[in-house]
Design a protein around this motif. Structure first.
Motif, mmCIF file in Angstrom:
data_model
loop_
_atom_site.group_PDB
_atom_site.id
_atom_site.type_symbol
_atom_site.label_atom_id
_atom_site.label_comp_id
_atom_site.label_asym_id
_atom_site.label_seq_id
_atom_site.Cartn_x
_atom_site.Cartn_y
_atom_site.Cartn_z
ATOM 1 N N LEU A 87 0.723 -1.448 0.169
ATOM 2 C CA LEU A 87 -0.308 -0.147 0.345
ATOM 3 C C LEU A 87 0.421 1.119 0.037
ATOM 4 O O LEU A 87 0.165 2.552 -1.107
ATOM 5 N N VAL A 88 2.206 1.312 1.172
ATOM 6 C CA VAL A 88 3.184 2.137 0.796
ATOM 7 C C VAL A 88 3.770 2.179 -0.577
ATOM 8 O O VAL A 88 4.595 0.968 -0.569
ATOM 9 N N ASP A 89 4.103 3.833 -0.960
ATOM 10 C CA ASP A 89 4.544 3.613 -2.183
ATOM 11 C C ASP A 89 6.175 3.996 -1.743
ATOM 12 O O ASP A 89 6.192 5.235 -1.629
ATOM 13 N N PHE A 90 7.367 2.777 -1.707
ATOM 14 C CA PHE A 90 7.973 3.871 -1.362
ATOM 15 C C PHE A 90 8.970 4.239 -1.445
ATOM 16 O O PHE A 90 10.033 4.852 -1.533
ATOM 17 N N ASN A 91 8.702 4.267 -3.378
ATOM 18 C CA ASN A 91 9.800 5.409 -4.246
ATOM 19 C C ASN A 91 9.183 6.102 -3.820
ATOM 20 O O ASN A 91 10.419 7.373 -4.001
ATOM 21 N N LEU A 92 8.105 6.658 -3.886
ATOM 22 C CA LEU A 92 8.020 8.059 -3.444
ATOM 23 C C LEU A 92 8.270 8.443 -2.463
ATOM 24 O O LEU A 92 8.463 9.928 -2.349
ATOM 25 N N VAL A 93 8.071 7.535 -1.059
ATOM 26 C CA VAL A 93 8.767 7.669 0.044
ATOM 27 C C VAL A 93 9.940 8.370 -0.295
ATOM 28 O O VAL A 93 10.208 9.502 0.737
ATOM 29 N N LEU A 94 11.024 7.853 -1.086
ATOM 30 C CA LEU A 94 12.710 8.038 -0.950
ATOM 31 C C LEU A 94 12.146 9.802 -1.609
ATOM 32 O O LEU A 94 13.422 10.412 -1.859
ATOM 33 N N LEU A 95 11.279 9.668 -2.476
ATOM 34 C CA LEU A 95 11.139 11.545 -3.301
ATOM 35 C C LEU A 95 10.763 12.450 -2.148
ATOM 36 O O LEU A 95 11.242 13.449 -2.035
ATOM 37 N N MET A 96 9.743 12.086 -1.441
ATOM 38 C CA MET A 96 9.615 13.393 -0.644
ATOM 39 C C MET A 96 9.865 13.486 0.763
ATOM 40 O O MET A 96 10.119 15.049 0.935
ATOM 41 N N GLU A 97 10.429 12.679 0.980
ATOM 42 C CA GLU A 97 11.281 12.349 2.313
ATOM 43 C C GLU A 97 12.483 13.696 2.683
ATOM 44 O O GLU A 97 12.514 14.497 3.770
ATOM 45 N N PRO A 98 13.575 13.677 1.604
ATOM 46 C CA PRO A 98 14.451 14.465 1.959
ATOM 47 C C PRO A 98 14.201 15.783 2.117
ATOM 48 O O PRO A 98 14.249 16.647 2.791
ATOM 49 N N PRO A 99 13.150 16.469 1.037
ATOM 50 C CA PRO A 99 12.791 17.619 0.831
ATOM 51 C C PRO A 99 11.835 18.476 1.636
ATOM 52 O O PRO A 99 12.105 18.892 2.781
ATOM 53 N N THR A 100 11.132 17.412 2.873
ATOM 54 C CA THR A 100 10.416 17.214 4.181
ATOM 55 C C THR A 100 11.254 17.898 5.119
ATOM 56 O O THR A 100 10.966 18.727 6.153
ATOM 57 N N ILE A 101 12.598 17.262 5.425
ATOM 58 C CA ILE A 101 13.295 17.192 6.393
ATOM 59 C C ILE A 101 13.632 18.297 6.208
ATOM 60 O O ILE A 101 14.241 19.012 7.231
ATOM 61 N N ALA A 102 14.837 19.424 4.852
ATOM 62 C CA ALA A 102 14.880 19.888 4.852
ATOM 63 C C ALA A 102 14.098 21.649 5.028
ATOM 64 O O ALA A 102 14.622 22.096 6.045
ATOM 65 N N GLY A 103 13.114 20.794 4.521
ATOM 66 C CA GLY A 103 12.016 21.921 5.365
ATOM 67 C C GLY A 103 11.955 21.766 6.351
ATOM 68 O O GLY A 103 11.852 22.853 6.951
ATOM 69 N N ALA A 104 11.911 20.850 7.133
ATOM 70 C CA ALA A 104 12.204 21.230 8.836
ATOM 71 C C ALA A 104 13.074 21.170 9.671
ATOM 72 O O ALA A 104 12.829 22.213 10.710
ATOM 73 N N VAL A 105 14.659 21.299 9.123
ATOM 74 C CA VAL A 105 15.342 22.002 9.263
ATOM 75 C C VAL A 105 14.909 23.500 9.174
ATOM 76 O O VAL A 105 15.596 23.700 10.399
ATOM 77 N N VAL A 106 15.590 23.343 7.961
ATOM 78 C CA VAL A 106 14.470 25.292 8.281
ATOM 79 C C VAL A 106 13.629 26.296 9.001
ATOM 80 O O VAL A 106 14.314 26.994 9.049
ATOM 81 N N GLY A 107 13.091 25.427 8.889
ATOM 82 C CA GLY A 107 12.013 25.682 9.603
ATOM 83 C C GLY A 107 12.238 26.197 11.893
ATOM 84 O O GLY A 107 12.243 26.752 11.710
ATOM 85 N N THR A 108 13.060 24.856 11.299
ATOM 86 C CA THR A 108 13.799 24.578 13.083
ATOM 87 C C THR A 108 14.508 26.217 13.531
ATOM 88 O O THR A 108 14.165 26.709 14.042
ATOM 89 N N LEU A 109 15.438 26.255 11.949
ATOM 90 C CA LEU A 109 16.061 27.349 12.353
ATOM 91 C C LEU A 109 15.710 28.342 12.353
ATOM 92 O O LEU A 109 15.604 29.753 13.185
#
Length: 149
Positions: A87-109
């Motif tokens: 059910l989980v599309d792991f290719n989409l996870v690999l595509l979406m997570e790096p920008p999501t994590i980068a956004g969280a880091v920038v948002g925290t800063l």
């Protein structure tokens, strides 16, 4: 946390109990809808919990993380109903997570460095835009469903 003043666990009152119940309800609805729920959690933490924006936003992120982990526990073993794949599309996870994590880091800063009034203005801007898009999408779906016999 009341504003920027730490609150002890013994300082909890009925308002916090109501907030916990509302947060649980929002997370159940968000899990069913497949959204994070941050657009509802941040105002709840601000208005009901009386947290400052510097605390409401990270608390919302932590709550969403907990909800996401719980959803993953249920969905990792699930299979797609019509195809022979997870059910989980792991290719989409690999595509979406790096920008999501980068956004969280920038948002925290930014949350640590920007003044509180600017964070509040940016929060209002983002939530207004999100509300506008969500209402537009809901109106579009409602109009489309009205065309059906």
């Amino acid at each position: 946390m009341l504003g920027d003043v730490p609150v002890d666990l013994v300082d909890m009152d009925g308002r916090h109990i109501i907030m916990f119940v509302l947060v649980a309800g929002i997370m159940v609805l968000a899990a069913g809808a497949g959204i994070g729920g941050g657009g509802m959690l941040v105002p709840l933490y601000l208005l009901v919990g009386r947290f400052s924006d510097k605390w409401a936003i990270p608390l919302s992120n932590l709550t969403i993380l907990g909800g996401a982990l719980a959803n993953n526990c249920f969905n990792l073993q699930a299979r797609h109903p019509q195809m022979d794949r997870p059910l989980v599309d792991f290719n989409l996870v690999l595509l979406m997570e790096p920008p999501t994590i980068a956004g969280a880091v920038v948002g925290t800063l930014l949350n640590k460095t920007l003044p509180s009034w600017l964070i509040t203005c940016l929060l209002a801007l983002v939530l207004s835009a999100t509300t506008y898009r969500t209402l537009g999408s809901a109106r579009h779906r409602w109009m489309r469903e009205g065309d059906r016999p």
